[in-house]
Design an enzyme around this catalytic site. Structure first.
Site, PDB file in Angstrom:
ATOM      1  N   ALA A  33       0.829  -1.324   0.116  1.00 25.57           N
ATOM      2  CA  ALA A  33       0.169  -0.154   0.049  1.00 25.57           C
ATOM      3  C   ALA A  33       1.010   1.309  -0.050  1.00 25.57           C
ATOM      4  O   ALA A  33       2.145   1.132  -0.101  1.00 25.57           O
ATOM      5  CB  ALA A  33      -0.900   0.034   1.233  1.00 25.57           C
ATOM      6  N   ASN A  34       0.281   2.475   0.145  1.00 23.20           N
ATOM      7  CA  ASN A  34       0.923   3.653   0.414  1.00 23.20           C
ATOM      8  C   ASN A  34       0.353   4.609   1.237  1.00 23.20           C
ATOM      9  O   ASN A  34      -0.729   4.026   1.819  1.00 23.20           O
ATOM     10  CB  ASN A  34       1.223   4.350  -1.116  1.00 23.20           C
ATOM     11  CG  ASN A  34      -0.031   4.655  -1.717  1.00 23.20           C
ATOM     12  OD1 ASN A  34      -0.697   5.508  -1.352  1.00 23.20           O
ATOM     13  ND2 ASN A  34      -0.370   4.046  -2.768  1.00 23.20           N
ATOM     14  N   ARG A  35       0.630   5.741   1.732  1.00 25.15           N
ATOM     15  CA  ARG A  35       0.234   6.803   2.516  1.00 25.15           C
ATOM     16  C   ARG A  35      -0.692   7.409   2.354  1.00 25.15           C
ATOM     17  O   ARG A  35      -0.893   8.422   2.781  1.00 25.15           O
ATOM     18  CB  ARG A  35       1.497   7.548   3.139  1.00 25.15           C
ATOM     19  CG  ARG A  35       2.731   6.646   3.796  1.00 25.15           C
ATOM     20  CD  ARG A  35       3.659   7.605   4.490  1.00 25.15           C
ATOM     21  NE  ARG A  35       5.046   6.903   4.898  1.00 25.15           N
ATOM     22  CZ  ARG A  35       4.926   6.333   5.944  1.00 25.15           C
ATOM     23  NH1 ARG A  35       3.959   6.094   6.766  1.00 25.15           N
ATOM     24  NH2 ARG A  35       5.962   5.484   6.393  1.00 25.15           N
TER      25      ARG A  35
END
Ligand code: CTP
Ligand code: CA
Length: 226
Positions: A33-35
């Site tokens: 995932a990412n932020r």
């Protein structure tokens, strides 16, 4: 209130917004995932809706709830996001605020990877489709206005300007998400609006204000076009 909103400058216009991160599975319980919180995309969809647009909001698993009064399409992976975007076309304008994962795990496991199997897992990646580039380069049925975002940590304007030209979108909203800026996952944004002939830096302001101003610019561009 509803009547007033429906009479806004984007009345009768259909606008697509992508938002949030994507999740790329490793196995049934793990993902990459990412932020991205989805805050900027959500604020933008809300602002476009408030100007009277019919908004299709294609969102990955965001940490903020989607706006009210828009059509919400929930997706998980980049591949699913591409399919949802294609299904939403044609639109008058499309804004790609999603932080799409660049890669997916090749041959993601259908059963949970176990420690006991011996050794460490080796993940292999394959590139995801570039949704913004595909829509920007459509031969037929391209949205009248295509807007991308460029989250950069270094040489922000230079990288974003090159990115706009490479992908073929009309505008790119560049932001510096470098360490210490607090922008990714935060409530404020400092963007530069880049078109083919200008780079316009905006002051740092709440994401809702950035959304409002961007929605107004989109409305003006669509009204000027026809
Ligand atoms: N984007 C997309 N599909 C992808 C990757 C990116 O639609 N597979 C869109 C994003 O929503 C954003 C723009 O492209 O509007 C730029 O994303 P960014 O990650 O900055 O660009 P990349 O081309 O992926 O380049 P980088 O190597 O810097 O990540
Ligand atoms: Ca990327």
């Amino acid at each position: 209130v509803q009547a007033a909103l429906a009479d806004g400058p984007l009345k009768g216009r259909r606008v697509l917004v992508t938002s949030g991160p994507t999740h790329e599975p490793i196995d049934p319980v793990r993902y990459i995932a990412n932020r991205s919180s989805g805050a900027q995309g959500t604020a933008l969809a809300r602002a476009l809706g408030a100007l009277g647009a019919e908004v299709v909001f294609v969102t990955g698993p965001a940490s903020v709830p989607p706006p009210e009064g828009v059509e919400v399409v929930r997706v998980e992976t980049a591949q699913e996001m591409l399919a949802a975007v294609e299904a939403a076309l044609p639109v008058d304008a499309a804004v790609f605020a999603a932080a799409v994962a660049d890669w997916h795990v090749l041959g993601a496991s259908l059963s949970k990877l176990k420690k006991t199997k011996g050794g460490l897992p080796k993940l292999e990646f394959a590139e995801n489709p570039d949704i913004l580039a595909r829509v920007s380069q459509m031969k037929a049925g391209r949205p009248g206005l295509v807007v991308g975002f460029a989250a950069e940590t270094d040489d922000v304007i230079e990288n974003a300007t090159a990115k706009r030209a490479r992908k073929g979108c009309d505008w790119i909203v560049a932001n510096d998400v470098g360490h210490g800026t607090g922008i990714m996952g935060g409530t404020e944004n400092a963007v530069t609006l880049i078109s083919a002939d200008a780079a316009e830096p905006w002051p740092r302001m709440p994401k809702a204000r950035v959304a409002q101003q961007l929605a107004e610019r989109i409305a003006r561009a669509l009204l000027d076009a026809h």
